[in-house]
Structures are given as C-alpha cells and as structure tokens.
Design an enzyme around this catalytic site. Structure first.
Site, PDB file in Angstrom:
ATOM      1  N   ARG A   1     -10.740 -11.423   1.905  1.00  0.00           N
ATOM      2  CA  ARG A   1     -11.406 -12.382   1.221  1.00  0.00           C
ATOM      3  C   ARG A   1     -10.762 -13.767   1.316  1.00  0.00           C
ATOM      4  O   ARG A   1     -11.524 -14.659   1.521  1.00  0.00           O
ATOM      5  CB  ARG A   1     -11.543 -12.019  -0.220  1.00  0.00           C
ATOM      6  CG  ARG A   1     -10.474 -11.936  -1.070  1.00  0.00           C
ATOM      7  CD  ARG A   1     -10.940 -10.976  -2.315  1.00  0.00           C
ATOM      8  NE  ARG A   1     -10.929  -9.544  -1.845  1.00  0.00           N
ATOM      9  CZ  ARG A   1     -11.271  -8.803  -2.970  1.00  0.00           C
ATOM     10  NH1 ARG A   1     -11.437  -9.050  -3.945  1.00  0.00           N
ATOM     11  NH2 ARG A   1     -11.359  -7.452  -2.534  1.00  0.00           N
TER      12      ARG A   1
ATOM     13  N   LYS B   1       0.745  -1.451  -0.209  1.00  0.00           N
ATOM     14  CA  LYS B   1       0.088  -0.024  -0.154  1.00  0.00           C
ATOM     15  C   LYS B   1       0.784   1.430  -0.054  1.00  0.00           C
ATOM     16  O   LYS B   1       2.076   1.349   0.463  1.00  0.00           O
ATOM     17  CB  LYS B   1      -0.854   0.096   1.209  1.00  0.00           C
ATOM     18  CG  LYS B   1      -1.945  -0.817   1.215  1.00  0.00           C
ATOM     19  CD  LYS B   1      -2.667  -1.006   2.718  1.00  0.00           C
ATOM     20  CE  LYS B   1      -3.879  -1.865   2.703  1.00  0.00           C
ATOM     21  NZ  LYS B   1      -5.066  -1.770   1.793  1.00  0.00           N
TER      22      LYS B   1
HETATM   23  N1  BES Z   1      -8.045  -3.764   4.292  1.00  0.00           N
HETATM   24  C1  BES Z   1      -8.247  -3.261   3.083  1.00  0.00           C
HETATM   25  C2  BES Z   1      -9.624  -2.516   2.784  1.00  0.00           C
HETATM   26  C3  BES Z   1      -9.483  -1.065   3.471  1.00  0.00           C
HETATM   27  C4  BES Z   1      -9.410   0.042   3.025  1.00  0.00           C
HETATM   28  C5  BES Z   1      -9.983  -1.248   4.881  1.00  0.00           C
HETATM   29  C6  BES Z   1      -9.571   1.380   3.521  1.00  0.00           C
HETATM   30  C7  BES Z   1     -10.111   0.124   5.529  1.00  0.00           C
HETATM   31  C8  BES Z   1      -9.871   1.320   4.782  1.00  0.00           C
HETATM   32  C9  BES Z   1      -8.204  -4.534   2.160  1.00  0.00           C
HETATM   33  O1  BES Z   1      -7.447  -5.575   2.483  1.00  0.00           O
HETATM   34  C10 BES Z   1      -7.690  -3.961   0.643  1.00  0.00           C
HETATM   35  O2  BES Z   1      -6.692  -3.646   0.628  1.00  0.00           O
HETATM   36  N2  BES Z   1      -8.600  -3.973  -0.204  1.00  0.00           N
HETATM   37  C11 BES Z   1      -8.279  -3.655  -1.633  1.00  0.00           C
HETATM   38  C12 BES Z   1      -8.852  -4.778  -2.430  1.00  0.00           C
HETATM   39  C13 BES Z   1      -8.389  -4.604  -3.983  1.00  0.00           C
HETATM   40  C14 BES Z   1      -6.918  -4.757  -3.830  1.00  0.00           C
HETATM   41  C15 BES Z   1      -8.974  -5.486  -4.847  1.00  0.00           C
HETATM   42  C16 BES Z   1      -8.818  -2.400  -1.871  1.00  0.00           C
HETATM   43  O3  BES Z   1     -10.189  -2.196  -1.322  1.00  0.00           O
HETATM   44  O4  BES Z   1      -8.388  -1.459  -2.583  1.00  0.00           O
HETATM   45 MN    MN Z   2      -5.453  -5.368   1.965  1.00  0.00          MN
END
Ligand code: BES
Ligand code: MN
Ligand code: ZN
Length: 523
Positions: free
Chosen positions: A376, A302
């Site tokens: 997931r 990230k």
């Molecule tokens: N933990 C994150 C989602 C999240 C984002 C929680 C912002 C709280 C605040 C999750 O694991 C994630 O990174 N999701 C990605 C999925 C994508 C790579 C398909 C997302 O939402 O960008």
């Molecule tokens: Mn994630």
C-alpha cells in the site's frame, strides 16, 4: 557488514578493476545463468492439416466436425465413432479422448468445446490441446468447424497454455522441440491476421508477466526488472520509458517507497512505460502495479512457510508491463501508462521499524504499524507521481496486497475496490470478456476510523478488521476524490498451484488480459 565489504572492496580495487566491484550487488550470491525455457511450438495457420501431424479435433458433441471427417477414411471414421461411444465422450467443454492406432495419424485427440463455444471456451480448448500434447513427438494439427477469427482464438489458448518456466532445470528435464502446431481453417489468412493483430501480442504480454514473476528474487530485483522490461519493449513503436532511481525518488519526497526499500541493498525503482497509439486521447489511462521483488515482511518478518512465494509479490507490476506490451505490440489505438513501483522489503539494520513515521510524496504522513503492510505504501507514492506527472484520466492499481482477499475470494476472483461505480462496472465487464474475473468488495468510508494513527495522518495497518478493504482504503486515502480510481487485489490470483488449460501451474500473469481488455474497451 556492508561497510566492511565496501572497505574490503576498496582495498581490492587497488589490485583489481573497480568496475567488477561496482557491478556486484551485495549479497546476491551466484545466480543461475539466464538460459531459456524449453522451446515453444511455433503456431501457424493453413487450409489443410500437414501429412503426418497428430490431430487434435475440437468438437461440440459426440460427432466429428466435417473438417475432421474429411481427414479420415471410412474405417478411420468408424474406429473413432466406436471409441467415442465406448468412452461415453460427448464433447462437453473440457473433456478429452486420446486415441492411437487409427489410420496414418500418430495420434488423434478429441477435445470437447460444448455447443456454441465462446471466445474463452475456444481458447481453453486450445490450451487443453497444448497441455495434453506437450510431450507429443510429432507436429500437431488442430481441426474444428471454426472460421478465421475462431482459429486465432484457439491459437491464443495454445500459446498461453503451452507456457512453461523450466529455464533453470539443467538435468534432463527439457522438453525437446517437437514441431509446429497448425490451426486448420477455411480462411488461414484471416486467422493469421487476427492472431498477429491481437492474440500473439497478448500472449507475449502474458509470457512477459509470468516470466518476471516466476524468476527468483536473486535474479529479478528492481534494477533487473527494469532491464528485462526495457529489453521486452526494444524496438516497439510508440513507447517511451521513464525510470526513477532512489536518489530521484528521495528528491521527489517519496518517503513511502524509499522507506520500504531501505532495508535492501538492491535500490528501489519506479518504472513508467507510456504507450500512445494513433488517434488515442491526450490523457492516458494509468495502470499502477505493486512491484515488491521479494516480500520478507521486513522487520515484521513473515513466518518461514511458503515465504518463497513472495518472489511473486511483484506480479502486479509484471502484469501492468505485460498489458502495456500487448497493447503496444498490437498498435492498439489507446493511450496508457504502466507504472511499476519496485522495491525489496527486507529486514536489516537500516530497515524501517514499526512505529516509524514517514512522509509520503503527497505530504501526508504515515505511521508504520507493520512493515509487512508495504504494498500500500509503494502504491500510494506511485499513484501520486503518475497523477502529477502524467495527468491520467483514471488510475487502476493491481497488487498482491493482502492475505485477507485470499480468504474472501480464493483463486476465483480478484478483489475490486472503487469509489467510482462507472469505472467499477467497466472493470467488471472487462473481467468477464477477458476471462480474468473480478468481484467488487466494499470500501466504506467508516473504515477510515480503523486506520487512524495517534501521531500521523494514517497508519499502515489496523491489526485486525476487514484486511483487504482496509488496504484498499489506505491506498485510496492518497488518491484525489476527483480521480476515477480502482484497485485490484490479486493476492489469490497471481499464482496457481495446479494447471488449468490457460494457466499452467506457477505464476499466472493474471491481469494482463484484463487490463488489455479494459484499455481497448475505451476506459
Ligand atoms: N504480499 C503480502 C500479501 C500476500 C499474502 C500476497 C499472501 C500473496 C499471498 C502483503 O504485503 C502483506 O504482507 N499483507 C499483510 C498486510 C497486513 C500486515 C496488514 C497481510 O495480508 O497479512
Ligand atoms: Mn507484506
Ligand atoms: Zn507484499
């Protein structure tokens, strides 16, 4: 690096006790000592306001309830009436008026509830009192025209509204212990019974969830999450706990969760807490929470901004445990199993890569497109395990799953996804009753197209498209069609950047009240 330090450790162990080495998690640094948060006010019930206590008066309009008038003399009543008029205070919900220098009371805080306040409005008024009076040096008495049950509702709001997480502040920030809060009602015994029976256990559950999620990731990782939750349940009757370590999960073929955690030196865990109350049905209701104790994204790392908030990526797991604690402590006649799918998602030479293919516990294979779509994966294995080992009558997932749901629903609603209309309706109803609301989102079968992999049964990300729905589709792909299943995406709800009466700034404990209500409502 790890091999090197292990070698070093091996050499040193000739001179030093090996136990010291075994207890150290590689790279954990020096975590702050676990100290406690500032003391909370004890909550009690009585028929009269104690002498010398600051008064919080709950009122539906611009007049004072009889119970408050009785505490003031004629000049005090006149002074309050004049102030109410001058300030234009009308008692509508959420309004307050703070007064000093009236009679012998150190402070009088008027809090509006609006006419015929609901359970949630009463709780919010209680939370408002807690926050407005958090630095009040005197004990507090809360007065209004409420019966015993309503006094307990106000007490519940006070309990979760006064929450704070300041245990790591060591320099002059602690709020001094400033005495109890007394809820005044005509039937204090009934109020106390209602509070002890439901409000206090529920507040304990919310506190557990918030504490777990607020803790930094160098303090709460899979194994320490398990230890903290064990502590919280110590001595609570009707509870049994099962914990799978990484070796056990490997043996069970849980390639999804093992893959997510393999870049971290902190071993993954799956924790299952079952509670069965008297007369509860044989098949439990399963609550399965995402427990990523830190989500760096892994190799699909990230960006840096706000990454610290990813210590809260285990909020779903924290809230299933909070709900279980509430239900067990209140001896609710329900049968539930709370599951925490715990792993840390880190980049490392041993991490899984985009393009890797793993086999989940169900036997279905997954192609990694993005290692940041990890929640997931852990949910799929946890759902599979609980379905096999506990034969639940329904499964409800709760997870900070996607940024996409934040874009859609912001911080007003959790996203609800379900193939089962009856279950969805019950979750929506529990949301309204508990005050933790959900909004149903689509789960179209054609979304499957976007998640197809060229080389495996499914891929974990499509790159674009309706992100929250695609995440939900992925999880649902692993759940048998005959199993009633719902998924809650709480990525917009688990953390709040501003305080509201029931939810002080920080991790919210969202889901504890909702799942507690869902279990009690018979589903
Ligand atoms: N933990 C994150 C989602 C999240 C984002 C929680 C912002 C709280 C605040 C999750 O694991 C994630 O990174 N999701 C990605 C999925 C994508 C790579 C398909 C997302 O939402 O960008
Ligand atoms: Mn994630
Ligand atoms: Zn995540």
């Amino acid at each position: 690096m790890r091999t090197k330090s292990l070698l070093l450790a091996a050499c040193f162990s000739l001179a030093f006790a090996p136990a010291t080495v075994a207890q150290t998690v590689a790279g954990s640094g020096i975590a702050p000592a676990t100290v406690s948060n500032s003391a909370e006010r004890a909550i009690g019930f009585a028929a009269n306001a104690p002498e010398g206590a600051a008064l919080a008066i709950l009122t539906a309009d611009s007049s004072l309830p009889a119970q408050a008038n009785a505490l003031l003399d004629a000049s005090g009543r006149e002074a309050v009436a004049a102030a109410v008029k001058a300030a234009g205070f009308d008692g509508s919900a959420g309004t307050t008026l703070s007064l000093r220098g009236i009679g012998t009371r150190p402070r009088i805080l008027l809090v509006g509830t609006g006419a015929s306040p609901t359970v949630n409005a009463l709780a919010e008024a209680g939370g408002k009192v807690a926050q407005e009076m958090k630095s009040e040096a005197h004990p507090i008495a809360i007065v209004g025209s409420f019966d015993g049950a309503q006094a307990a509702d106000v007490g519940f709001g006070f309990a979760i509204g006064q929450y704070r997480f300041d245990r790591y502040k060591t320099v002059g920030h602690k709020i001094p212990a400033t005495g109890a809060v007394t809820l005044v009602s005509a039937d204090p015994a009934a109020a106390q019974a209602a509070f002890d029976g439901r409000s206090k256990p529920l507040a304990d559950g919310v506190r557990l969830s918030r504490d777990l999620a607020n803790e930094p990731a160098n303090v709460i990782y899979p194994d320490s999450f398990v230890a903290r939750v064990r502590e919280a349940f110590a001595g609570v009757p009707g509870v049994s706990i099962e914990v799978l370590d990484e070796a056990a999960m490997r043996k069970l073929g849980m390639g999804n969760i093992v893959g997510v955690g393999q870049g971290s030196p902190r071993g993954s865990r799956m924790m299952l807490v079952r509670y069965r109350g008297a007369g509860a049905p044989a098949a439990p209701l399963a609550f399965v929470g995402k427990g990523i104790t830190f989500d760096s994204g892994g190799i699909s790392i990230k960006p840096g901004a706000n990454m610290e908030n990813m210590k809260g990526d285990m909020s779903g797991a924290a809230s299933v445990m909070g709900a279980a604690l509430s239900l067990a402590k209140s001896r609710a006649p329900v049968h539930i199993v709370a599951v925490a799918a715990l792993a840390e998602n880190m980049p490392d030479g041993n991490s899984q890569r985009p393009g890797d293919v793993v086999r989940s516990m169900s036997g279905k294979t997954v192609e990694m497109i993005n290692t940041d779509a990890e929640g997931r994966l852990v949910l799929a294995d946890a759902n599979e395990y609980v379905a096999k080992a506990y034969a639940p009558r329904a499964i409800v997932n709760i997870a900070t799953l996607t940024g996409s749901i934040v874009g859609a629903l912001s911080d007003q609603y959790a996203g609800l996804f379900s193939r089962d209309d009856a279950l969805a309706d019950r979750v929506i109803a529990a949301g309204k009753t508990s005050g933790e609301e959900v909004w149903r989102m689509p789960l179209h079968k054609n979304y499957a197209e976007r998640m197809k992999s060229d080389i495996a049964d499914i891929r974990n990300s499509s790159g674009d498209g309706p992100g929250a729905s695609l995440g939900a589709h992925f999880v649902g792909f692993f759940v048998d069609e005959s199993m009633p299943w719902a998924h809650l995406d709480i990525a917009g709800m688990n953390r709040s950047s501003k305080s509201t009466p029931l939810v002080p700034k920080g991790m919210t404990g969202f889901g504890v009240r909702l799942l507690d209500e869902l279990a009690r409502s018979g589903e």
